[in-house]
Design a protein around this motif. Structure first.
Motif, PDB file in Angstrom:
ATOM      1  N   ASP A  21      30.800  68.916  27.386  1.00  0.00           N
ATOM      2  CA  ASP A  21      30.441  67.935  28.425  1.00  0.00           C
ATOM      3  C   ASP A  21      30.082  68.669  29.722  1.00  0.00           C
ATOM      4  O   ASP A  21      30.608  69.750  29.989  1.00  0.00           O
ATOM      5  CB  ASP A  21      31.671  67.041  28.678  1.00  0.00           C
ATOM      6  N   ALA A  22      29.218  68.038  30.514  1.00  0.00           N
ATOM      7  CA  ALA A  22      29.002  68.546  31.880  1.00  0.00           C
ATOM      8  C   ALA A  22      30.216  68.202  32.739  1.00  0.00           C
ATOM      9  O   ALA A  22      30.412  68.798  33.806  1.00  0.00           O
ATOM     10  CB  ALA A  22      27.745  67.920  32.485  1.00  0.00           C
ATOM     11  N   HIS A  23      30.990  67.250  32.306  1.00  0.00           N
ATOM     12  CA  HIS A  23      32.105  66.677  33.071  1.00  0.00           C
ATOM     13  C   HIS A  23      33.422  66.820  32.314  1.00  0.00           C
ATOM     14  O   HIS A  23      33.437  66.883  31.089  1.00  0.00           O
ATOM     15  CB  HIS A  23      31.828  65.190  33.319  1.00  0.00           C
ATOM     16  N   ASP A  26      29.525  65.133  24.389  1.00  0.00           N
ATOM     17  CA  ASP A  26      28.790  64.293  25.344  1.00  0.00           C
ATOM     18  C   ASP A  26      27.411  64.925  25.475  1.00  0.00           C
ATOM     19  O   ASP A  26      27.297  66.084  25.886  1.00  0.00           O
ATOM     20  CB  ASP A  26      29.524  64.299  26.687  1.00  0.00           C
ATOM     21  N   ASP A  37      25.272  64.816  27.551  1.00  0.00           N
ATOM     22  CA  ASP A  37      24.916  65.326  28.882  1.00  0.00           C
ATOM     23  C   ASP A  37      25.406  66.753  29.124  1.00  0.00           C
ATOM     24  O   ASP A  37      25.160  67.332  30.182  1.00  0.00           O
ATOM     25  CB  ASP A  37      25.348  64.382  30.020  1.00  0.00           C
ATOM     26  N   THR A  55      24.495  60.293  33.170  1.00  0.00           N
ATOM     27  CA  THR A  55      24.907  61.151  34.293  1.00  0.00           C
ATOM     28  C   THR A  55      24.375  62.562  34.074  1.00  0.00           C
ATOM     29  O   THR A  55      25.145  63.497  33.818  1.00  0.00           O
ATOM     30  CB  THR A  55      26.443  61.193  34.429  1.00  0.00           C
TER      31      THR A  55
END
Ligand SMILES: CN[C@](CCCC[B-](O)(O)O)(CCN1CCCCC1)C(=O)O
Ligand SMILES: [Mn+2]
Ligand SMILES: [Mn+2]
Ligand SMILES: [Mn+2]
Length: 301
Positions: free
Chosen positions: A121-123, A225, A227, A239
């Motif tokens: 994930d980027a997050h 994710d 992203d 996002t």
């Protein structure tokens, strides 16, 4: 071996329309046949079991948006994922937003209490009800799974089954201040894009597995994710954050996890076919299907 595709047309963990259409686009792109081609027996749980769970009156709780709906759907997802896992099948959950991980990982841990989680994930998705600024529950599933933050009665069904030392992140590049503090306080292993640049993806995956699965004997839940990939590779997501994983880095992670032979559950989330132009949507859906194939055994040679 059976892979059970669980379509979760769910978007209430965030505010952008369209992410609920992710599952149907991935399936209509031919994912089922592609997995059968790899030798998997494929079953497909129609997503209908989540449609009638909508809640009529669901006012925010503190900052949390759609809390009762998110909770109810995830409680159901946990039962479905856990059921397939208990039958020795591999649950493949297609999102839908990443709040679904509350359900998928709860389901996996119910059947494999010693499973580790590899979160791409980027997050970090680890905000608590106190630290979140958006109130979007797709930015919070990990805090609920770890049992961090103040208890929210509506989420009482989630047991803190995930241990911090069994979680590792790869691809991070957009973390809120409160989340950075939580990572430090809980000593959570995180490989950001800085580490990917510094060590290369091969070494990062090896170090990530060494951390959560040192003897390569624990089941693995891979929560991907879309992203995490660079927006040039997967543009149609809610996002997007620049400076992400290349097409190959994303695939290497999936190939390497498959090679462990330990994968027991997979999530592919945050594909939003309503964002960007048709070319971008096709690119995102296509790379999503490709990553799933890589995680389920497709090799280049
Ligand atoms: C970084 N945290 C965000 C994004 C969560 C993304 C969820 B995922 O499932 O797609 O990974 C962003 C929080 N705000 C930070 C300040 C600017 C506006 C967004 C949040 O809403 O908590
Ligand atoms: Mn249906
Ligand atoms: Mn996420
Ligand atoms: Mn993300």
């Amino acid at each position: 071996q059976t892979v059970a595709i669980i379509g979760c047309p769910f978007s209430a963990g965030q505010q952008r329309l369209g992410v609920d259409k992710g599952p149907i686009h991935l399936v209509e792109a031919g994912l089922t046949d592609q997995l059968a081609e790899l030798g998997w027996r494929v079953t497909f749980d129609g997503h209908h079991q989540f449609e009638e769970l909508s809640v009529t009156d669901d006012p925010p709780i503190g900052k949390l948006r759609n809390p009762r709906f998110v909770s109810r759907v995830n409680e159901s997802v946990a039962k479905v994922v856990g059921g397939h896992a208990a039958r020795g099948e591999l649950p493949l959950t297609l999102g839908g937003d990443h709040s679904l991980a509350m359900g998928t990982i709860s389901g996996t841990l119910g059947t494999y209490p010693n499973a580790c989680v590899i979160w791409i994930d980027a997050h970090t998705d680890i905000n608590t009800p106190e630290t979140t600024d958006s109130g979007n529950l797709h930015g919070m599933p990990v805090s609920f799974l770890l049992g961090l933050g103040a208890k929210v009665p509506e989420f009482g069904w989630i047991k803190p089954l995930l241990k911090a030392e069994r979680l590792v992140y790869i691809g991070l590049r957009d973390i809120d201040a409160g989340e950075k503090r939580i990572l430090r306080e809980n000593k959570i292993k995180a490989f950001s894009m800085h580490e990917v640049d510094k060590y290369g993806i091969g070494k990062v995956v090896e170090m990530a597995l060494d951390h959560v699965n040192p003897n390569r004997d624990l089941p693995v839940h891979l929560s991907f994710d879309i992203d995490a990939l660079d927006p040039s590779v997967a543009p149609s997501t809610g996002t997007p954050v620049r400076g992400g994983l290349t097409f190959r880095e994303g695939h290497y992670i999936c190939e390497a996890v498959y090679e462990t032979g330990l994968l027991v559950a997979l999530d592919l989330v945050e594909v939003n076919p309503h964002l960007e132009d048709e070319f971008s949507v096709n690119k995102t859906v296509t790379v999503g299907c490709s990553l799933v194939r890589a995680a389920l055994g497709e090799t280049l040679l």
